[in-house]
Design a protein around this motif. Structure first.
Motif, PDB file in Angstrom:
ATOM      1  N   TYR A 166       0.871  -1.172   0.000  1.00 51.73           N
ATOM      2  CA  TYR A 166       0.000   0.000   0.000  1.00 51.73           C
ATOM      3  C   TYR A 166       0.907   1.222   0.000  1.00 51.73           C
ATOM      4  O   TYR A 166       1.872   1.284   0.774  1.00 51.73           O
ATOM      5  CB  TYR A 166      -0.891  -0.003   1.246  1.00 51.73           C
TER       6      TYR A 166
ATOM      7  N   GLU B 173      -4.117 -11.750   2.775  1.00 53.37           N
ATOM      8  CA  GLU B 173      -5.280 -11.602   1.893  1.00 53.37           C
ATOM      9  C   GLU B 173      -6.466 -11.038   2.667  1.00 53.37           C
ATOM     10  O   GLU B 173      -7.237 -10.225   2.143  1.00 53.37           O
ATOM     11  CB  GLU B 173      -5.640 -12.957   1.273  1.00 53.37           C
TER      12      GLU B 173
ATOM     13  N   GLN C 117      -8.505  -7.695   1.640  1.00 55.73           N
ATOM     14  CA  GLN C 117      -9.964  -7.684   1.437  1.00 55.73           C
ATOM     15  C   GLN C 117     -10.673  -6.749   2.415  1.00 55.73           C
ATOM     16  O   GLN C 117     -11.685  -6.137   2.064  1.00 55.73           O
ATOM     17  CB  GLN C 117     -10.528  -9.105   1.576  1.00 55.73           C
TER      18      GLN C 117
ATOM     19  N   GLY D  39     -11.395  -3.500   1.123  1.00 53.22           N
ATOM     20  CA  GLY D  39     -12.198  -3.453  -0.097  1.00 53.22           C
ATOM     21  C   GLY D  39     -11.358  -3.313  -1.348  1.00 53.22           C
ATOM     22  O   GLY D  39     -11.839  -2.836  -2.381  1.00 53.22           O
ATOM     23  N   ASN D  40     -10.117  -3.731  -1.278  1.00 53.42           N
ATOM     24  CA  ASN D  40      -9.224  -3.633  -2.439  1.00 53.42           C
ATOM     25  C   ASN D  40      -9.623  -4.614  -3.529  1.00 53.42           C
ATOM     26  O   ASN D  40     -10.273  -5.619  -3.276  1.00 53.42           O
ATOM     27  CB  ASN D  40      -7.780  -3.910  -2.017  1.00 53.42           C
ATOM     28  N   ASP D  41      -9.212  -4.305  -4.723  1.00 54.77           N
ATOM     29  CA  ASP D  41      -9.465  -5.148  -5.890  1.00 54.77           C
ATOM     30  C   ASP D  41      -8.115  -5.395  -6.566  1.00 54.77           C
ATOM     31  O   ASP D  41      -7.365  -4.451  -6.819  1.00 54.77           O
ATOM     32  CB  ASP D  41     -10.419  -4.400  -6.830  1.00 54.77           C
ATOM     33  N   ARG D  42      -7.814  -6.637  -6.870  1.00 49.64           N
ATOM     34  CA  ARG D  42      -6.524  -6.970  -7.494  1.00 49.64           C
ATOM     35  C   ARG D  42      -6.320  -6.242  -8.823  1.00 49.64           C
ATOM     36  O   ARG D  42      -5.181  -6.039  -9.249  1.00 49.64           O
ATOM     37  CB  ARG D  42      -6.391  -8.471  -7.677  1.00 49.64           C
ATOM     38  N   ARG D  43      -7.399  -5.829  -9.470  1.00 52.32           N
ATOM     39  CA  ARG D  43      -7.255  -5.088 -10.731  1.00 52.32           C
ATOM     40  C   ARG D  43      -6.659  -3.697 -10.504  1.00 52.32           C
ATOM     41  O   ARG D  43      -6.216  -3.052 -11.454  1.00 52.32           O
ATOM     42  CB  ARG D  43      -8.610  -4.969 -11.430  1.00 52.32           C
ATOM     43  N   GLU D  44      -6.637  -3.239  -9.254  1.00 45.96           N
ATOM     44  CA  GLU D  44      -6.060  -1.937  -8.922  1.00 45.96           C
ATOM     45  C   GLU D  44      -4.547  -2.006  -8.701  1.00 45.96           C
ATOM     46  O   GLU D  44      -3.893  -0.970  -8.611  1.00 45.96           O
ATOM     47  CB  GLU D  44      -6.694  -1.386  -7.644  1.00 45.96           C
TER      48      GLU D  44
END
Length: 124
Positions: A28, A41, A45, A48-53
């Motif tokens: 981060y 992990e 989560q 609210g993170n998204d791996r696409r970010e």
């Protein structure tokens, strides 16, 4: 001392999540351009993170960011120093000054992240 990469990064939208292509660790990037490894992990989560970010960066780009070592649990005023995978209570402003720690480097964290660091001995 600020790295050139970090100074230049201030002029483009801030990237929050980075990793290198050769490692699984995700970091981060704080508002003050410091990096902190996301410990699990579940913590990833919980924000609210998204791996696409997640943005892939070169190892030398990741290394250009200093480590984020100061945290506080959202809603709490106590400051903790991260060291060796644990959190150490910073007992007073005098301890901050003694170790040349900067108040502006304190990052608020949620309970999942806070709880992912076992409590260690207070920083003296």
């Amino acid at each position: 001392n600020r790295c050139l990469h970090c100074i230049c990064a201030r002029h483009i939208p801030r990237v929050r999540l980075v990793k290198t292509a050769d490692k699984d660790d995700i970091f981060y990037i704080t508002a003050n351009f410091l990096k902190r490894r996301i410990t699990s992990e579940a913590v990833f989560q919980a924000y609210g993170n998204d791996r696409r970010e997640v943005v892939i960066v070169k190892p030398e780009e990741l290394a250009a960011y200093a480590d984020s070592r100061l945290i506080r649990l959202t809603g709490d005023t106590r400051v903790w120093y991260l060291e060796g995978g644990s959190r150490r209570l910073v007992r007073s402003p005098e301890v901050m000054a003694k170790h040349k720690l900067k108040w502006e480097h304190v990052s608020p964290v949620n309970f999942a992240e806070y709880n992912s660091y076992p409590a260690g001995a207070p920083l003296e």
